[in-house]
Motif scaffolding. Structure first.
Motif, PDB file in Angstrom:
ATOM      1  N   GLN A  83     -10.843  -0.496   7.274  1.00  5.50           N
ATOM      2  CA  GLN A  83      -9.458   0.051   7.125  1.00  5.50           C
ATOM      3  C   GLN A  83     -10.024   1.436   6.813  1.00  5.50           C
ATOM      4  O   GLN A  83     -10.586   2.267   7.854  1.00  5.50           O
ATOM      5  CB  GLN A  83      -8.514  -0.254   5.746  1.00  5.50           C
ATOM      6  N   TYR A  84     -10.116   2.340   5.665  1.00 10.36           N
ATOM      7  CA  TYR A  84     -10.730   3.687   5.472  1.00 10.36           C
ATOM      8  C   TYR A  84     -11.131   3.687   4.079  1.00 10.36           C
ATOM      9  O   TYR A  84     -11.689   4.646   3.583  1.00 10.36           O
ATOM     10  CB  TYR A  84      -9.724   4.697   5.757  1.00 10.36           C
ATOM     11  N   ARG A  85     -10.951   2.549   3.217  1.00  8.65           N
ATOM     12  CA  ARG A  85     -11.291   2.499   1.788  1.00  8.65           C
ATOM     13  C   ARG A  85     -12.446   1.768   1.416  1.00  8.65           C
ATOM     14  O   ARG A  85     -12.215   1.030   0.227  1.00  8.65           O
ATOM     15  CB  ARG A  85      -9.912   2.416   1.175  1.00  8.65           C
ATOM     16  N   ALA A 133      -6.395   5.754  12.770  1.00  3.97           N
ATOM     17  CA  ALA A 133      -5.439   5.909  11.478  1.00  3.97           C
ATOM     18  C   ALA A 133      -4.398   5.041  11.534  1.00  3.97           C
ATOM     19  O   ALA A 133      -3.695   4.881  10.294  1.00  3.97           O
ATOM     20  CB  ALA A 133      -4.955   7.494  11.626  1.00  3.97           C
ATOM     21  N   PRO A 134      -3.726   4.614  12.624  1.00  2.94           N
ATOM     22  CA  PRO A 134      -2.463   3.745  12.435  1.00  2.94           C
ATOM     23  C   PRO A 134      -2.563   2.400  11.640  1.00  2.94           C
ATOM     24  O   PRO A 134      -3.407   1.719  12.173  1.00  2.94           O
ATOM     25  CB  PRO A 134      -2.069   3.503  13.923  1.00  2.94           C
ATOM     26  N   VAL A 135      -1.727   2.197  10.711  1.00  3.22           N
ATOM     27  CA  VAL A 135      -2.340   1.167   9.674  1.00  3.22           C
ATOM     28  C   VAL A 135      -2.023  -0.319  10.353  1.00  3.22           C
ATOM     29  O   VAL A 135      -1.083  -0.441  11.269  1.00  3.22           O
ATOM     30  CB  VAL A 135      -1.100   1.291   8.657  1.00  3.22           C
ATOM     31  N   GLY A 163      -4.938  -2.995   3.560  1.00  2.85           N
ATOM     32  CA  GLY A 163      -4.196  -3.121   2.343  1.00  2.85           C
ATOM     33  C   GLY A 163      -3.044  -3.879   2.433  1.00  2.85           C
ATOM     34  O   GLY A 163      -2.636  -4.411   3.479  1.00  2.85           O
ATOM     35  N   ASP A 164      -2.179  -4.057   1.226  1.00  2.00           N
ATOM     36  CA  ASP A 164      -1.217  -4.769   1.156  1.00  2.00           C
ATOM     37  C   ASP A 164      -0.066  -4.062   1.891  1.00  2.00           C
ATOM     38  O   ASP A 164       0.694  -4.815   2.830  1.00  2.00           O
ATOM     39  CB  ASP A 164      -0.644  -4.789  -0.385  1.00  2.00           C
ATOM     40  N   GLY A 165      -0.164  -2.724   2.261  1.00  2.00           N
ATOM     41  CA  GLY A 165       0.890  -2.113   3.169  1.00  2.00           C
ATOM     42  C   GLY A 165       0.837  -2.620   4.786  1.00  2.00           C
ATOM     43  O   GLY A 165       1.740  -2.880   5.215  1.00  2.00           O
ATOM     44  N   ALA A 166      -0.518  -3.048   5.061  1.00  2.00           N
ATOM     45  CA  ALA A 166      -0.443  -3.358   6.347  1.00  2.00           C
ATOM     46  C   ALA A 166      -0.018  -4.607   6.628  1.00  2.00           C
ATOM     47  O   ALA A 166       0.177  -5.124   7.748  1.00  2.00           O
ATOM     48  CB  ALA A 166      -2.222  -3.349   6.766  1.00  2.00           C
ATOM     49  N   ASN A 193      -4.218  -3.450  -3.701  1.00  2.00           N
ATOM     50  CA  ASN A 193      -4.254  -2.350  -4.790  1.00  2.00           C
ATOM     51  C   ASN A 193      -3.125  -1.850  -5.328  1.00  2.00           C
ATOM     52  O   ASN A 193      -3.187  -0.786  -5.837  1.00  2.00           O
ATOM     53  CB  ASN A 193      -5.197  -1.183  -4.057  1.00  2.00           C
ATOM     54  N   TYR A 195      -0.453  -0.549  -4.215  1.00  4.68           N
ATOM     55  CA  TYR A 195       0.491   0.451  -3.716  1.00  4.68           C
ATOM     56  C   TYR A 195      -0.004   0.651  -2.263  1.00  4.68           C
ATOM     57  O   TYR A 195      -1.114   0.525  -1.828  1.00  4.68           O
ATOM     58  CB  TYR A 195       0.153   1.739  -4.534  1.00  4.68           C
ATOM     59  N   ALA A 196       1.017   1.177  -1.482  1.00  3.96           N
ATOM     60  CA  ALA A 196       0.874   1.825  -0.001  1.00  3.96           C
ATOM     61  C   ALA A 196       1.348   3.007  -0.339  1.00  3.96           C
ATOM     62  O   ALA A 196       2.609   3.095  -0.254  1.00  3.96           O
ATOM     63  CB  ALA A 196       1.670   1.014   1.042  1.00  3.96           C
ATOM     64  N   VAL A 197       0.567   4.024  -0.480  1.00  3.13           N
ATOM     65  CA  VAL A 197       1.001   5.337  -1.117  1.00  3.13           C
ATOM     66  C   VAL A 197       1.718   5.274  -2.204  1.00  3.13           C
ATOM     67  O   VAL A 197       1.328   4.561  -3.302  1.00  3.13           O
ATOM     68  CB  VAL A 197       1.406   6.297   0.028  1.00  3.13           C
ATOM     69  N   HIS A 262      -3.783   8.093  -3.768  1.00  2.00           N
ATOM     70  CA  HIS A 262      -3.791   7.588  -2.226  1.00  2.00           C
ATOM     71  C   HIS A 262      -4.873   8.282  -1.513  1.00  2.00           C
ATOM     72  O   HIS A 262      -5.999   7.897  -0.786  1.00  2.00           O
ATOM     73  CB  HIS A 262      -2.679   7.700  -1.612  1.00  2.00           C
TER      74      HIS A 262
HETATM   75  C1  LIG Z   1       1.511   3.027  11.519  1.00  2.00           C
HETATM   76  C2  LIG Z   1       1.040   3.893  10.599  1.00  2.00           C
HETATM   77  N1  LIG Z   1       2.345   4.375   9.678  1.00  2.00           N
HETATM   78  C3  LIG Z   1       2.255   5.108   8.619  1.00  2.00           C
HETATM   79  C4  LIG Z   1       0.973   5.694   8.421  1.00  2.00           C
HETATM   80  C5  LIG Z   1       0.746   6.698   7.262  1.00  2.00           C
HETATM   81  N2  LIG Z   1      -0.043   5.797   6.205  1.00  2.00           N
HETATM   82  C6  LIG Z   1      -1.501   6.189   5.978  1.00  2.00           C
HETATM   83  S1  LIG Z   1      -2.083   5.092   4.963  1.00  2.00           S
HETATM   84  C7  LIG Z   1      -0.602   4.403   4.455  1.00  2.00           C
HETATM   85  C8  LIG Z   1      -0.426   3.378   3.383  1.00  2.00           C
HETATM   86  C9  LIG Z   1      -1.241   2.116   3.678  1.00  2.00           C
HETATM   87  O1  LIG Z   1      -1.201   1.221   2.561  1.00  2.00           O
HETATM   88  P1  LIG Z   1      -1.774   0.016   2.378  1.00  2.00           P
HETATM   89  O2  LIG Z   1      -2.191  -0.840   3.577  1.00  2.00           O
HETATM   90  O3  LIG Z   1      -1.495  -0.558   1.078  1.00  2.00           O
HETATM   91  O4  LIG Z   1      -3.666   0.666   2.194  1.00  2.00           O
HETATM   92  P2  LIG Z   1      -3.904   1.442   0.703  1.00  2.00           P
HETATM   93  O5  LIG Z   1      -4.044   2.906   1.361  1.00  2.00           O
HETATM   94  O6  LIG Z   1      -3.220   1.334  -0.252  1.00  2.00           O
HETATM   95  O7  LIG Z   1      -5.468   1.103   0.942  1.00  2.00           O
HETATM   96  C10 LIG Z   1       0.372   4.898   5.307  1.00  2.00           C
HETATM   97  C11 LIG Z   1       1.804   4.662   5.146  1.00  2.00           C
HETATM   98  C12 LIG Z   1      -0.072   5.321   9.424  1.00  2.00           C
HETATM   99  N3  LIG Z   1      -1.475   5.884   9.032  1.00  2.00           N
HETATM  100  N4  LIG Z   1       0.283   4.399  10.057  1.00  2.00           N
END
Ligand SMILES: Cc1ncc(C[n+]2csc(CCOP(=O)(O)OP(=O)(O)O)c2C)c(N)n1
Length: 359
Positions: A83-85, A133-135, A163-166, A193, A195-197, A262
């Motif tokens: 991912q990036y982290r 970049a796209p999650v 991440g949990d956001g994905a 983790n 949070y997603a931001v 974040h």
């Molecule tokens: C499709 C898309 N929507 C929104 C964003 C903006 N964005 C970058 S990171 C992020 C949160 C990702 O959260 P998570 O997947 O939980 O990973 P974490 O950053 O917590 O490691 C968002 C919404 C993006 N990069 N791509």
């Protein structure tokens, strides 16, 4: 499906678990060294961004055990889809600190020639695919690569970090479903983790947790203490063996905490309380693993201070070299799009060169 989160080493660094993998001392030291190098790298990159020496950085402070322990369970020929982290997984695999800094600065030595967003690590020679970049986009890519390996008949395994956001993205769903139906040798590694931001986990999903989602796709799902590097290693090893032997994919949910912001563009005090951060600091994965090593008589004060000095010096040296490297040329921006540059690109290149000369 196990309902409990697997933990091997507790917060006091004690382990009486039969599952302790009993790794040799040299391997335990290698894991700890990578964690400390990663933390030293994070600390310095945040400082550099604050000093205006780089534009953006996303730290992994607090999540080191999750990505280093999982990457350690794979073989060098297996492919990582970060991912990036996951700075620590990159360092463990062999990406140099200078390469990481070069990527953040977007200098001429950056493998992506300065074209990527920050934290988009990768290295073809180390079987690490550059993220974008796209999650969530890396999740189906890992399945595709796993299927390709399976069809070719080689025994490669792929691992996607996210991440949990994905887990709320469509990519997560299509990837898990396809992988389970076709028994792709993939490991889905969610670093939860919290949070997603600014979005907390309870606003991300209505299910009990991430791991239970595996049941809907007909695959194994497991929850692990993501701040316990040995537990992370064990669950990922099991998933790796399942994938390699034809048993299909696994969803792993590593419970961890993003101790920092974040990114350097984020202010977490706007959405979470300091007491919460403090309570997770007690679970710091590096502190826990150090206690474990000390409890086993494998580490002491002298080793600790020597390692930190060494890690900080190595990061300084990487920064010195990366900052001395020139930026990519203007011309390079137009390369690699087509085999031969199109007339439209040639025109844009000419414009860019002319405007540079007139400055
Ligand atoms: C499709 C898309 N929507 C929104 C964003 C903006 N964005 C970058 S990171 C992020 C949160 C990702 O959260 P998570 O997947 O939980 O990973 P974490 O950053 O917590 O490691 C968002 C919404 C993006 N990069 N791509």
């Amino acid at each position: 499906m196990p309902t409990e989160m697997l933990q091997i080493v507790n917060e006091e660094g004690k382990s009486d678990s039969k599952l302790d993998p009993d790794l040799p001392q040299s391997e335990l030291h290698k894991l700890y060294r990578t964690m400390v190098y990663t933390r030293a790298f994070d600390n310095r990159m945040i400082a550099m961004q604050r000093q205006g020496r780089m534009s953006f950085y996303a730290p992994c402070v607090g999540e080191e055990a999750a990505h280093i322990g999982s990457a350690y369970a794979l073989k060098p020929e297996d492919w990582l889809f970060p991912q990036y982290r996951e700075q620590g997984a990159m360092i463990l695999r062999g990406i140099s600190l200078e390469q990481l800094v070069s990527s953040l600065l977007g200098n001429r030595n950056d493998a992506n020639k300065g074209r990527s967003f920050a934290n988009a690590w990768g290295d073809r020679s180390l079987n690490i695919v550059h993220s974008s970049a796209p999650v969530g986009t890396q999740i189906p890519l890992a399945v595709g690569a796993a299927m390709a390996a399976k069809l070719r008949g080689d025994k490669t395994v792929t691992l996607a970090y996210f991440g949990d956001g994905a887990t709320s993205s469509g990519y997560f769903h299509v990837a898990l479903n396809f992988a389970s139906v076709f028994k792709a040798p993939t490991i889905f590694f969610c670093k939860n983790n919290q949070y997603a931001v600014s979005v907390p986990i309870h606003r991300q999903l209505a299910s009990k947790n991430v791991a239970v989602k595996a049941a809907a796709y007909g695959m194994e799902g497991v929850q692990v203490d993501g701040n316990d590097i040995l537990a992370v290693y064990c669950v990922t090893k099991e998933a790796e063996e399942r994938a390699r032997s034809g048993g299909g994919p696994t969803l792993i949910e590593a419970i961890t905490y993003r101790m920092g912001a974040h990114s350097t563009a984020d202010d977490p005090t706007r959405y979470r309380r300091q007491e919460e951060v403090e309570s997770w600091k007690k679970k710091d994965p590096i502190k826990r693993f150090r206690l474990y090593l000390e409890n086993r008589g494998l580490w002491g004060e002298k080793e600790e201070s020597d390692l930190w000095t060494e890690a900080e010096n190595m990061v300084s040296e990487a920064v010195r070299r990366a900052e001395a490297a020139p930026l990519p040329t203007v011309e390079s921006m137009f390369e690699d799009v087509y085999k031969e540059m199109s007339p439209a690109l040639k025109e844009q290149l000419q414009d860019a060169l002319t405007s540079r000369e007139s400055r």
